[in-house]
Motif scaffolding. Sequence first.
Motif, short mmCIF file in Angstrom:
data_model
loop_
_atom_site.label_atom_id
_atom_site.label_comp_id
_atom_site.label_asym_id
_atom_site.label_seq_id
_atom_site.Cartn_x
_atom_site.Cartn_y
_atom_site.Cartn_z
N GLU A 46 0.84 -1.19 0.00
CA GLU A 46 0.00 0.00 0.00
C GLU A 46 0.88 1.24 0.00
N ARG A 47 0.27 2.35 -0.37
CA ARG A 47 1.00 3.61 -0.37
C ARG A 47 1.42 3.95 1.06
N GLU A 48 2.66 4.42 1.21
CA GLU A 48 3.18 4.73 2.54
C GLU A 48 3.84 6.10 2.55
N GLY A 49 3.81 6.73 3.71
CA GLY A 49 4.47 8.02 3.85
C GLY A 49 5.97 7.86 3.95
N VAL A 50 6.70 8.76 3.31
CA VAL A 50 8.15 8.72 3.29
C VAL A 50 8.74 9.90 4.04
N ALA A 51 8.22 11.09 3.77
CA ALA A 51 8.79 12.30 4.37
C ALA A 51 7.71 13.36 4.49
N LEU A 52 7.87 14.20 5.50
CA LEU A 52 6.99 15.34 5.71
C LEU A 52 7.83 16.59 5.82
N ILE A 53 7.24 17.72 5.42
CA ILE A 53 7.92 19.01 5.64
C ILE A 53 6.86 20.04 5.96
N ASP A 54 7.07 20.79 7.04
CA ASP A 54 6.05 21.75 7.44
C ASP A 54 6.35 23.13 6.88
N SER A 55 5.51 24.09 7.25
CA SER A 55 5.63 25.43 6.67
C SER A 55 6.95 26.10 7.04
N ASP A 56 7.56 25.66 8.13
CA ASP A 56 8.84 26.24 8.55
C ASP A 56 10.03 25.45 8.00
N GLY A 57 9.74 24.38 7.26
CA GLY A 57 10.80 23.58 6.71
C GLY A 57 11.27 22.45 7.61
N TYR A 58 10.53 22.23 8.72
CA TYR A 58 10.90 21.13 9.62
C TYR A 58 10.52 19.81 8.96
N GLU A 59 11.44 18.84 9.00
CA GLU A 59 11.27 17.59 8.29
C GLU A 59 11.03 16.41 9.23
N THR A 60 10.27 15.45 8.75
CA THR A 60 10.06 14.19 9.44
C THR A 60 10.20 13.08 8.41
N TYR A 61 10.79 11.95 8.83
CA TYR A 61 11.04 10.86 7.89
C TYR A 61 10.57 9.52 8.43
N ALA A 62 10.15 8.66 7.52
CA ALA A 62 9.90 7.28 7.88
C ALA A 62 11.23 6.62 8.22
N ASP A 63 11.20 5.65 9.11
CA ASP A 63 12.43 4.99 9.54
C ASP A 63 13.17 4.37 8.37
N SER A 64 12.44 3.90 7.39
CA SER A 64 13.05 3.18 6.26
C SER A 64 13.93 4.08 5.39
N LYS A 66 15.24 7.25 6.73
CA LYS A 66 15.95 8.20 7.56
C LYS A 66 17.46 8.10 7.34
N GLY A 67 18.08 9.24 7.15
CA GLY A 67 19.52 9.27 6.91
C GLY A 67 19.89 9.14 5.45
N ARG A 68 18.94 8.78 4.60
CA ARG A 68 19.22 8.62 3.17
C ARG A 68 18.45 9.63 2.33
N PHE A 69 17.26 9.99 2.76
CA PHE A 69 16.41 10.91 2.00
C PHE A 69 16.36 12.26 2.73
N THR A 70 16.25 13.32 1.94
CA THR A 70 16.13 14.66 2.50
C THR A 70 15.05 15.43 1.75
N ALA A 71 14.07 15.90 2.49
CA ALA A 71 13.01 16.73 1.91
C ALA A 71 13.37 18.20 2.08
N SER A 72 13.04 18.99 1.09
CA SER A 72 13.27 20.42 1.17
C SER A 72 12.25 21.12 0.29
N LYS A 73 12.23 22.43 0.34
CA LYS A 73 11.30 23.16 -0.51
C LYS A 73 11.86 24.53 -0.84
N ASP A 74 11.42 25.02 -1.98
CA ASP A 74 11.74 26.37 -2.43
C ASP A 74 10.42 27.11 -2.53
N ASN A 75 10.10 27.91 -1.51
CA ASN A 75 8.80 28.57 -1.47
C ASN A 75 8.61 29.53 -2.64
#
Length: 125
Positions: A46-64, A66-75
Motif C-alpha cells: 500500500e502507499r506509505e508516507g516517506v517524508a513530511l515538511i512543514d511550513s517552517d521547513g521542519y522535516e520528518t522521515y519514515a524509519d526506512s 531516515k539518513g538517506r532521504f532529504t526533503a526540502s522546498k523552495d517557497n
Amino acid sequence: QVHLQESGGGSVQAGGSLRLSCTSSISEYMYNSYCMGWFRQTPGNEREGVALIDSDGYETYADSVKGRFTASKDNSKNTLYLQMNSLKQEDTGMYYCIRVIEVGRSCTFQPSGHWGQGTQVTVSS
C-alpha cells in the motif's frame, strides 16, 4: 483545486541518487502555510508516507529512509524536493507528493486532497 506535478524519477543502480521535484499550482502564500508530504507505493504494498515538511521547513522521515532521504522546498518556486541517496532496490516504486493533514502544530502522514500521477523510481542491483 490544487494541482501537483511530480518529476525527476528514473532508473538507477543501488547506491545511486535521484532528486524528485513536486511543483504546485497554488499561490505562494497558501503553499507556505501547508504541511506537505512525500509518499510512495512499492510493488505489492500500500502507499506509505516517506517524508513530511512543514511550513517552517521542519522535516520528518519514515524509519526506512531516515539518513538517506532529504526533503526540502523552495517557497519562491512553489516546489518541493526529495533528495534520495544510497538508494536500495526496496525503494523502487511510484513516488507522490501531496498536502497532508496538520494536527496541532504537527504534520501527519495523512494525505489530504487529490493524488497526482506520481513519478516512477526504479533501483536495480
